[in-house]
Write an enzyme that holds these catalytic residues in place. Structure first.
Site, PDB file in Angstrom:
ATOM      1  N   LYS A 162       0.873  -1.170   0.000  1.00 52.94           N
ATOM      2  CA  LYS A 162       0.000   0.000   0.000  1.00 52.94           C
ATOM      3  C   LYS A 162       0.909   1.218   0.000  1.00 52.94           C
ATOM      4  O   LYS A 162       1.145   1.852   1.033  1.00 52.94           O
ATOM      5  CB  LYS A 162      -0.916  -0.049   1.228  1.00 52.94           C
ATOM      6  CG  LYS A 162      -2.363   0.190   0.849  1.00 52.94           C
ATOM      7  CD  LYS A 162      -3.304  -0.107   1.952  1.00 52.94           C
ATOM      8  CE  LYS A 162      -4.274   1.007   2.189  1.00 52.94           C
ATOM      9  NZ  LYS A 162      -4.955   1.540   1.043  1.00 52.94           N
TER      10      LYS A 162
HETATM   11  N1  PXG Z   1      -8.129  -1.678  -3.116  1.00 54.75           N
HETATM   12  C1  PXG Z   1      -7.301  -0.614  -3.096  1.00 54.75           C
HETATM   13  C2  PXG Z   1      -6.477  -0.335  -4.278  1.00 54.75           C
HETATM   14  C3  PXG Z   1      -7.239   0.197  -1.955  1.00 54.75           C
HETATM   15  O1  PXG Z   1      -6.393   1.203  -1.935  1.00 54.75           O
HETATM   16  C4  PXG Z   1      -8.918  -1.212  -0.921  1.00 54.75           C
HETATM   17  C5  PXG Z   1      -8.914  -1.987  -2.072  1.00 54.75           C
HETATM   18  C6  PXG Z   1      -9.745  -1.651   0.244  1.00 54.75           C
HETATM   19  O2  PXG Z   1      -8.909  -2.158   1.244  1.00 54.75           O
HETATM   20  P1  PXG Z   1      -9.337  -2.150   2.775  1.00 54.75           P
HETATM   21  O3  PXG Z   1      -8.219  -2.832   3.456  1.00 54.75           O
HETATM   22  O4  PXG Z   1      -9.478  -0.707   3.185  1.00 54.75           O
HETATM   23  O5  PXG Z   1     -10.603  -2.896   2.865  1.00 54.75           O
HETATM   24  C7  PXG Z   1      -8.078  -0.078  -0.863  1.00 54.75           C
HETATM   25  C8  PXG Z   1      -8.144   0.811   0.334  1.00 54.75           C
HETATM   26  C9  PXG Z   1      -9.371   5.902   1.835  1.00 54.75           C
HETATM   27  C10 PXG Z   1      -8.468   5.212   0.932  1.00 54.75           C
HETATM   28  O6  PXG Z   1      -9.478   7.139   1.782  1.00 54.75           O
HETATM   29  C11 PXG Z   1      -8.309   3.872   1.071  1.00 54.75           C
HETATM   30  C12 PXG Z   1      -7.453   3.227   0.233  1.00 54.75           C
HETATM   31  C13 PXG Z   1      -6.772   3.960  -0.720  1.00 54.75           C
HETATM   32  C14 PXG Z   1      -6.951   5.294  -0.842  1.00 54.75           C
HETATM   33  C15 PXG Z   1      -7.804   5.956  -0.018  1.00 54.75           C
HETATM   34  O7  PXG Z   1      -9.995   5.216   2.638  1.00 54.75           O
HETATM   35  N2  PXG Z   1      -7.222   1.872   0.312  1.00 54.75           N
END
Ligand code: PXG
Length: 293
Positions: free
Chosen positions: A152
Site C-alpha cells: 500500500k
Molecule cells: N483496493 C485498493 C487499491 C485500496 O487502496 C482497498 C482496495 C480496500 O482495502 P481495505 O483494506 O481498506 O478494505 C483499498 C483501500 C481511503 C483510501 O481514503 C483507502 C485506500 C486507498 C486510498 C484511499 O480510505 N485503500
C-alpha cells in the site's frame, strides 16, 4: 478535543502546524506506505490487521519503520485518544524520510511517521440506499510483477488516473482491470458480484489489494453459508451479475447498480448485499481495539 496529528514524535492539534520537509522522499518520489483505518464506537476496527499490513508493505520496500509494531500501535491509539472521537478515520503514513534530490534511499536519515486522526467523511447515506454508478477505466491496475498491489504505497497514480476518468464520465467510481483485461477492483475498493446466490471476487494473483474489508466480507459469507468463489472475471461477468458491491475501509460495503450503463439486477441494492452490510455494521459496533477505558 478534535483532530490530532502525530508527526515524528510530536502531537499536533493545529493542522497548519503539521508540516514536513519537502525533501521527504514520500513527497519527492512517493517513497512510502500508508493505511486508512476506521474507528467505530471507540474501537479501532481490524487494528492488528492494518498494522500487520503496514509492516509487510514496509518490509517489501526495504523500509525499516523505526519502532516496533507494538510501539507504533500504542502511538496510534494515543493519537486517536487525544481526539476524543468515538468515530474517526486514521491515516497512518510512513515515508522514507528526508533525503536529498536523488532517488537513493540511503541518503534518507530516518523514516518519517505521520498519523492523522480526524473525523470521518462518510459517503452520502443515499449512496448505500440507491447504489453507485461505475464505469470501466482504460487505466490499468498496477501489474503485480511491476509493483505488487499488496504494497500500500504512496504511489497511487494509476488509481488517480482512473479516478480522473471516473470524474470525466460523471460516474461515482471506476472499475480497474489488470493489463490482461481481467477485473481487479475499483480505485480504492475491492469488488464482489453475486450470481445465482454464489459470491465471486477476483483472486489475489490477478493484481488486487487483499483488502481488510474484503476479508471481513469473506468471513461473513462463510458464517452465512454463502458460497464464495475467487476467480478471474471479465467485465461481462460484472454486467450480468445479479448484484455488485464494493468494499473498503472508507466505503464499508457499498452497492453498485450501474456498470457502463448496464443496469445491475433490478437496479436496486440486492438482498445478499443488504444482509452482508447489516452484519458488517453489527461487527463494527463491538469488534476492535478499545481506545478509551
Ligand atoms: N483496493 C485498493 C487499491 C485500496 O487502496 C482497498 C482496495 C480496500 O482495502 P481495505 O483494506 O481498506 O478494505 C483499498 C483501500 C481511503 C483510501 O481514503 C483507502 C485506500 C486507498 C486510498 C484511499 O480510505 N485503500
Amino acid at each position: 478535543m478534535g483532530l490530532c496529528i502525530y508527526l515524528n514524535g510530536e502531537f499536533i492539534t493545529d493542522k497548519k502546524l503539521a508540516v514536513t520537509s519537502i525533501y521527504d522522499h514520500g513527497f519527492l518520489y512517493g517513497d512510502g506506505i500508508f493505511e486508512g483505518i476506521r474507528v467505530y464506537n471507540g474501537r479501532i476496527f481490524m487494528f492488528e490487521e492494518h498494522m500487520k499490513r503496514l509492516y509487510d508493505s514496509a518490509k517489501s520496500l526495504a523500509l525499516t519503520i523505526p519502532m516496533s509494531i507494538e510501539e507504533l500501535s500504542e502511538i496510534t491509539m494515543e493519537t486517536v485518544r487525544r481526539t476524543g472521537y468515538r468515530d474517526a478515520y486514521i491515516r497512518l503514513v510512513v515515508s522514507r524520510g528526508e533525503g536529498d534530490l536523488g532517488l537513493d534511499p540511503r541518503k534518507c536519515g530516518r523514516p518519517s511517521i505521520y498519523i492523522i486522526a480526524d473525523s470521518i467523511q462518510l459517503y452520502p447515506k443515499e449512496k448505500y440506499d440507491v447504489g453507485l454508478t461505475i464505469v470501466t477505466c482504460s487505466t490499468r491496475r498496477n501489474s503485480p510483477d511491476v509493483l505488487c498491489p499488496q504494497v500500500k504505497s504512496l504511489n497511487y497514480l494509476n488509481n488517480i488516473l482512473a479516478k480522473i476518468e471516473v470524474n470525466r464520465a460523471g460516474a461515482d467510481e471506476g472499475l480497474m482491470l489488470n493489463p490482461r483485461g481481467y477485473v481487479c477492483e475499483a480505485t480504492a475498493d475491492n469488488i464482489f458480484t453475486i450470481k445465482n446466490g454464489t459470491m465471486f471476487t477476483p483472486p489475489p494473483f490477478v493484481g488486487v489489494l487483499l483488502g481488510i474489508t474484503r476479508q471481513c466480507v469473506l468471513d461473513i459469507a462463510e458464517k452465512f453459508g454463502i458460497k464464495v468463489i475467487e476467480r478471474n472475471m471479465v467485465v461481462h461477468d460484472v454486467y450480468v451479475a445479479d448484484e455488485v458491491f464494493l468494499t473498503g475501509s472508507a466505503a464499508e460495503l457499498i452497492p453498485v447498480i450501474n456498470v457502463d450503463d448496464r443496469i445491475i439486477g433490478d437496479g436496486k441494492p440486492g438482498p445478499v448485499f443488504k444482509k452482508l452490510l447489516a452484519e458488517f455494521r453489527e461487527m463494527t459496533k463491538h469488534r476492535g481495539a478499545p481506545v478509551y477505558d
